[in-house]
Write an enzyme that holds these catalytic residues in place. Structure first.
Site, mmCIF file in Angstrom:
data_model
loop_
_atom_site.group_PDB
_atom_site.id
_atom_site.type_symbol
_atom_site.label_atom_id
_atom_site.label_comp_id
_atom_site.label_asym_id
_atom_site.label_seq_id
_atom_site.Cartn_x
_atom_site.Cartn_y
_atom_site.Cartn_z
ATOM 1 N N ASP A 56 39.153 28.516 -25.882
ATOM 2 C CA ASP A 56 39.670 27.214 -26.001
ATOM 3 C C ASP A 56 39.030 26.263 -26.763
ATOM 4 O O ASP A 56 37.710 26.158 -26.820
ATOM 5 C CB ASP A 56 39.888 26.766 -24.447
ATOM 6 C CG ASP A 56 40.545 25.502 -24.054
ATOM 7 O OD1 ASP A 56 41.623 25.615 -24.115
ATOM 8 O OD2 ASP A 56 39.907 24.532 -23.693
ATOM 9 N N HIS B 298 51.537 27.233 -24.526
ATOM 10 C CA HIS B 298 51.629 26.462 -23.555
ATOM 11 C C HIS B 298 51.477 25.079 -23.558
ATOM 12 O O HIS B 298 51.693 24.177 -22.988
ATOM 13 C CB HIS B 298 50.730 27.052 -22.477
ATOM 14 C CG HIS B 298 49.388 26.592 -22.867
ATOM 15 N ND1 HIS B 298 48.689 27.539 -23.899
ATOM 16 C CD2 HIS B 298 48.510 25.649 -22.114
ATOM 17 C CE1 HIS B 298 47.510 27.224 -23.872
ATOM 18 N NE2 HIS B 298 47.284 26.075 -23.144
ATOM 19 N N ASP B 299 51.195 24.749 -25.034
ATOM 20 C CA ASP B 299 50.922 23.072 -25.334
ATOM 21 C C ASP B 299 51.922 22.656 -26.191
ATOM 22 O O ASP B 299 51.970 21.453 -26.708
ATOM 23 C CB ASP B 299 49.462 23.049 -26.083
ATOM 24 C CG ASP B 299 48.459 23.371 -25.335
ATOM 25 O OD1 ASP B 299 48.485 23.045 -24.105
ATOM 26 O OD2 ASP B 299 47.410 23.874 -25.801
ATOM 27 N N GLU C 173 40.590 28.779 -30.723
ATOM 28 C CA GLU C 173 41.540 27.981 -31.050
ATOM 29 C C GLU C 173 40.851 26.811 -31.771
ATOM 30 O O GLU C 173 39.940 26.094 -31.354
ATOM 31 C CB GLU C 173 42.168 27.191 -29.686
ATOM 32 C CG GLU C 173 43.124 26.402 -29.922
ATOM 33 C CD GLU C 173 43.329 25.307 -28.199
ATOM 34 O OE1 GLU C 173 44.366 24.486 -28.286
ATOM 35 O OE2 GLU C 173 42.233 25.027 -27.710
ATOM 36 N N ASP D 155 41.337 33.501 -21.231
ATOM 37 C CA ASP D 155 41.243 32.422 -21.928
ATOM 38 C C ASP D 155 39.909 31.983 -21.431
ATOM 39 O O ASP D 155 39.501 31.941 -20.180
ATOM 40 C CB ASP D 155 42.326 31.391 -21.258
ATOM 41 C CG ASP D 155 42.614 30.557 -22.189
ATOM 42 O OD1 ASP D 155 41.726 29.941 -22.851
ATOM 43 O OD2 ASP D 155 44.031 30.319 -22.206
#
Ligand code: NOJ
Length: 542
Positions: free
Chosen positions: A194, A311-312, A236, A98
């Site tokens: 990200d 994870h969000d 993302e 990430d």
């Protein structure tokens, strides 16, 4: 069109803090991941996307990095990380790191220097202004934090411990590229970038996503880092349309392999409001949105990512499926997997999805850990919202739904840790929903995912076939056809807990040759007039 290795891959996302704890401190670690590589190999995935493991004070669980070239103490050491890359490689699994490039931690040495004085050589690494404008933080309140030392404000789109880097500064960009090359030299297989659509922002014009310089920066990064290697890169990008996605993922433009777009994720949010402002989900919207992306973004000029979870996000069974009974949990979990994995794109599985983990409902706010939802709770209480309404939004959308510890077995704390207190409480359903049980049961959601991964590897039609929505006006069934040359694959999914009869005789589909996969074990081969049972999902070869 050039075929790429990642067209065929299935990615598994690990959120290390919640995956597997081997030293008994209640927090997952890198050795814990290494111990589970054989499990992931059994599932059949070939890439791991690892949420951040870098040094971090953990204001936002590792998305606030204080040293990009070191490992968080709780997770282990750089030796552990090297071992993970090596052990994964032995099993044919690549590690995708990430990359958080929009901001650092306020404890990063660049920021510590930057805030010291206006003429510090690091000052311009971050975004400082005399006065704040109207930009709001994603984590509530203004995105500007006053700093006494120099009597100026710095920008933080996320928490105030996550100051935004100044991408207009070429030195900053080059330092980030050096860091990316450091990880490439370690042998990683790619990167997840990200909130990358924010790095081209024009702060004074209040432009955040998709700023004018964004694609110049990404192309520059590509040339100076991963573009020279054969890697999987995924950005993302919350506001992407298919047109925007093509800019990132058309291979001729030298940017990324693909992006995460979130249009299907936003369907239970009231328009123009925040993610906490809920509206009921409608199958017709899901059919419209997913079909649009399937048709408009093809391998000729882009590539899709396919995901329900990360994870969000809340757990998909609690969102589009049904977690009210064990039978329905399993049926709907398999149905949702079938729908997604039959589509064109690279599928992502988020830890625990493969065993059908579900949302969490803690009664007390004290049991929650996520900075986003805690800030939102405090802000909304001040604004006069009532406690119960806020808690309902948290139950539906809170990020901690995804972050409860992985459920490995039915021992204390689900086998995640030997500590009495994991960093966040385990979901109380772990005695029924856990990996051990799933592996012992040939009918489990786990084996359904395994089969879907195998089927994808064995059928080019799933990877490259055309997509056509069938039964467009049916509000209960999502069905589509994939076709490559002579081979046709038909996917039919009942999204509800009631039976529904469908008639495909007018669709000119031809004869069904084989049931490739189903979540009931007595599904019939005849597709003319089928009575679909609750959450029934079938994949046929025609
Ligand atoms: C997106 C990440 O997925 C999320 O977890 C994080 O809080 C923000 N970006 C800020 O880095």
């Amino acid at each position: 069109m050039e075929k790429k290795w990642w067209h065929k891959s299935v990615v598994y996302q690990i959120y290390p803090r919640s995956f597997n704890d081997t030293n008994g401190d209640g927090i997952g670690d890198i050795q814990g991941i290494i111990r589970k590589l054989d499990y992931l190999n059994e599932l059949g995935i070939d890439v791991i996307w690892l949420s951040p493991v870098y040094k971090s004070p953990n204001d936002d669980n590792g998305y606030d990095i204080s040293d990009y070239e070191d490992i968080m103490d709780e997770f282990g050491t750089m030796q552990d990380m090297d071992m993970l890359i090596l052990e994964a490689k032995k099993r044919g699994i690549k590690i995708v790191m990430d990359l958080v490039l929009n901001h650092t931690s306020d404890e990063h040495k660049w920021f510590i220097e930057s805030r010291k004085s206006i003429d510090n050589s690091y000052r311009d690494y971050y975004i400082w202004r005399d006065k704040p404008n109207n930009i709001k933080s994603t984590f509530s309140g203004s995105a500007w934090q006053y700093d006494e030392t120099t009597n100026q404000y710095y920008l933080h789109i996320f928490s105030k411990k996550q100051p935004d880097l100044n991408w207009e500064n070429e030195i900053v960009r080059n330092k980030l590229y050096d860091m990316i090359n450091f990880w490439i030299d370690k042998g990683v297989g790619g990167f997840r970038l990200d909130v990358i659509d924010l790095v081209g922002k024009e702060i004074d014009n209040e432009i955040l996503g998709n700023g004018p310089k964004l694609h110049d920066y990404i192309q520059e990064m590509n040339v100076k880092t991963f573009g020279k290697h054969d890697m999987l890169t995924v950005g993302e990008t919350w506001g992407a349309t298919p047109e925007i996605a093509k800019m990132y993922s058309d291979q001729k433009r030298n940017e990324f392999s693909m992006i995460f777009q979130f249009e299907h994720i936003l369907l239970d949010q009231q328009e123009g409001k925040e993610k906490w402002d809920l509206k009921p989900l409608e199958l017709k919207d899901l059919k419209r949105v997913l079909s649009k992306w399937q048709i408009e973004l093809t391998e000729e000029d882009g590539w899709n990512s396919l995901f329900w979870n990360n994870h969000d996000l809340p757990r998909i069974i609690s969102r589009w499926g049904n977690d009210t009974s064990e039978e329905l949990r399993v049926l709907s979990g398999k149905m949702l997997a079938t729908l997604l994995h039959g589509m064109k794109g690279t599928p992502y599985i988020y830890q625990g999805e493969e065993i059908g983990m579900t949302n969490i409902k803690y009664e007390s706010l004290d049991d929650y850990r996520d900075i986003e939802l805690i800030n939102m709770y405090n802000e909304r209480i001040k604004e006069g919202y009532c406690h119960d309404d806020i808690m309902n939004s948290i139950y539906s959308k809170g990020r901690d739904n995804a972050r409860t510890p992985m459920q490995w077995d039915d021992s204390n704390n689900s086998g995640f840790t030997t500590s009495k207190e994991p960093w966040i409480k385990v979901n109380s359903n772990y005695r029924t929903v856990n990996v051990k049980k799933a592996l012992d049961d040939k009918e489990s959601i786990f084996y359904h995912y395994k089969k879907l991964i195998q089927v994808r590897k064995e059928h080019e039609t799933i990877i490259y076939g055309d997509y056509k929505l069938i039964l467009e006006d049916n509000n209960q069934v999502f069905a589509y056809l994939r076709q490559l040359n002579e081979e046709k694959i038909l996917v039919i999914c009942n999204f509800y807990n009631t039976e529904v009869e469908i008639d495909l005789s007018k669709e000119n589909l031809g004869c069904t040759k084989e049931i490739m996969l189903s979540n009931y074990n007595d599904t019939k081969l005849d597709i003319n007039k089928i009575l679909l049972r609750p959450y029934e999902a079938i994949m046929y070869k025609l």
